[in-house]
Write an enzyme that holds these catalytic residues in place. Sequence first.
Site, PDB file in Angstrom:
ATOM      1  CG  ASP A 440      -1.833   1.169   1.316  1.00 60.61           C
ATOM      2  OD1 ASP A 440      -2.710   1.262   0.443  1.00 60.61           O
ATOM      3  OD2 ASP A 440      -1.686   1.995   2.228  1.00 60.61           O
ATOM      4  CD  GLU A 493      -2.461   2.389  -3.419  1.00 58.38           C
ATOM      5  OE1 GLU A 493      -3.406   3.168  -3.596  1.00 58.38           O
ATOM      6  OE2 GLU A 493      -1.776   2.381  -2.388  1.00 58.38           O
TER       7      GLU A 493
END
Length: 771
Positions: A440, A493
């Site tokens: 993330d 990401e």
Amino acid sequence: MTSKKSATSKNKSAAAKPARKRVRETPAPQVPPQPAPPALEIAVSPAVDADDRERLRHGTHHDPHSVLGAHPVPGGVAFRAFRPYAQAVTVVCGELRAELHDDGDGFFSGLLPLAEVPVYRLLVRYDGTERETEDAYRFLPTLGELDLHLIGEGRHEQLWRALGAHVTTVQGVSGTRFAVWAPNARGVRVTGGFNFWDGSGFPMRSLGSSGVWELFVPGIGEGELYKFEITRPDGSRSLRADPLARRTETPPATSSIVHTSHHDWGDAQWMAHRADTPVHEAPLSVYEVHLPSWRPGLTYRQLADQLPAYVTEMGFTHVELMPVAEHPFGGSWGYQVTGFYAPTARLGTPDDFKYLVDRLHQAGIGVLMDWVPAHFPRDEWALAEFDGRPLYEHHDPLRAAHPDWGTLEFDFGRREVRNFLVANAVYWCEEFHIDGLRVDAVASMLYLDYSREPGQWSPNEHGGRENLDAVAFLQEMNATVYRRCPGVVTIAEESTAWDGVTRPTDHRGPSGFGGLGFGLKWNMGWMHDSLQYMSHEPVHRKFHHGEMTFSMVYAYSENYVLPISHDEVVHGKRSLVSKMPGDWWQRRANHRAYLGYMWGHPGKQLLFMGQEFAQGAEWSEAHGPDWWLLDPSYGAEAEHRGVRDLVRDLNALYRATPALWQRDTDPSGFQWIAGDAADDNVFAFLRLDADGTPLLAVSHLAPVVRHDYRLGVPDDVPAWLEVLNTDAAAYGGGDVTNPDAVKPEPQGAHGRPASIRLTLPPLATLWLRPA
């Protein structure tokens, strides 16, 4: 207890020196000398001296084992115990029982005339009860030199086996070894339910310059609650959860729990073949799930009875779990982690989570997990200023504070912090058989000026804005995971145009950096542009045609995943079907056509739960997907079930059609047929497998029927058969189809020698393959 001992404390220091021999003087040499008597040892006081007492009482002693326990001294063996609230302490050694002297403030001592330290136990009497127990301070350190060396170098790839709480047996005695890294602490004590949350009598020892504190506590087993009481440099104390706890209490409770795994894995076949095909050359269709709200109220084990069956029915190859690691605030969805080594206790134990992963594997479903190494929350019982000073976070407040989320960024330049995170990535893959980590917020890690204004950040040593420490960390993490865990994929990401996210770490690109080493990257540009195009009314789409075609300009610059994730269906962004223009029928038609376009586009697919059946409302972690839309008693159930059936069929065709995944990262696997038909709102292209077998994908995103629409095609395919039509009646469409095989005509089109004529349904995607 009686013993020989000196009257003053100064004799104690004198006792450390050998006693002098007394020699008889001889006045005349004719007299033969007499044999000297044996050397006399001066007995010492066994009591703890004032300085050690003070440090033990205030939790600032770095080596309590050098004082407490049993130690050979002149005159025998000194026994010392620190047992606050005890009324008496007795040494028990076989038949021998010797009560220690009460020195006050919880200290007890005694000197026994023994030649060596025996194996002994302590009998401790409290008000109204007696307890016989092992003495924690008679055991040698339970961490070896290799562990400490690797920790010091920041290279302990199985750090969780060294630090944390581990049920173990030492010298035939069962108990739990506690170890924690706190280099700035003046002292550390273990506290928990086993000592009524008073750690006074359980000080840990510092193991040299490693910064690690350790204590083996006999008689403590799995299930015990514990924390570390840290005396900070300023003398204040802080009660902290274990950074490497493998199990925690259910939030809002914050204690760590001693854990031992008893799960027997049943996924040997899955693990043995997981690495057979590189992930970028295999089908990968991902169902993203927030476990606490997918079916609210279900535990890990209950989910194991439902989730694998549903994902299998829908045909997805993988699930992606939003962060599973423990987090205090459910509204963060798991993206503000406090327990990096513990699955959230909201749904069960770590073994329960292993059971869920095991069941998914046995059903042939891979398990990806969101992993959050970018930042952590400021909770005072967790990582923030863990030992009284910045430790896991950067020492520079401007570098430590994350400007967007009110959290703290990790200090990626500190080797022990890097080790904590790299080992954590390995931990989930090795201990829980996770098949992939979606990392993330990578962009926030890579740039020093991320969300920061001028003056709020300092450039790197080269004058640039790249966070060189974060780059090195990500490269090390990826290299370590791929080396240790065959078949595992890491996914970034990353929302910028950073060069080489999925390039190997040893290959340098134009920017001068080596690749980051990820296996895949979320294609945020494709997601943003394609959703922007779909939000336009069809009459205006011809002016935005490039928003759909631009992705092919860079489609092979990285190995991509096409993500329609939770981030796109919350916080006022609306659900996928609600982003579409028009009336309800047109919205669902656009939704279906978009999914068909997405599954045909180069790259892997990811779809968030609820979007597979066109849920109209935004997702909320409070109640999860609107499953009631699929209730047969609901009037519009058929429309939602039709979309779900389309997703099921898309996945089935996708997996059965190598052209859609085999050459995902090879430009020769894609050919435009019509990329410039803006006035018609048509996009047509070929996907080709390794043998050159094609699939023709046509998306028509205007609300009209186009008859005899001519498209150029290869002249070596004798006929084309429609295998997917998102306008089919079964999916809730108008059933405008091409039911018969379509044969090419010798008339050229779109730069090709042959062409076919199709009936294009309104707002629909078609797939055709050689008949």
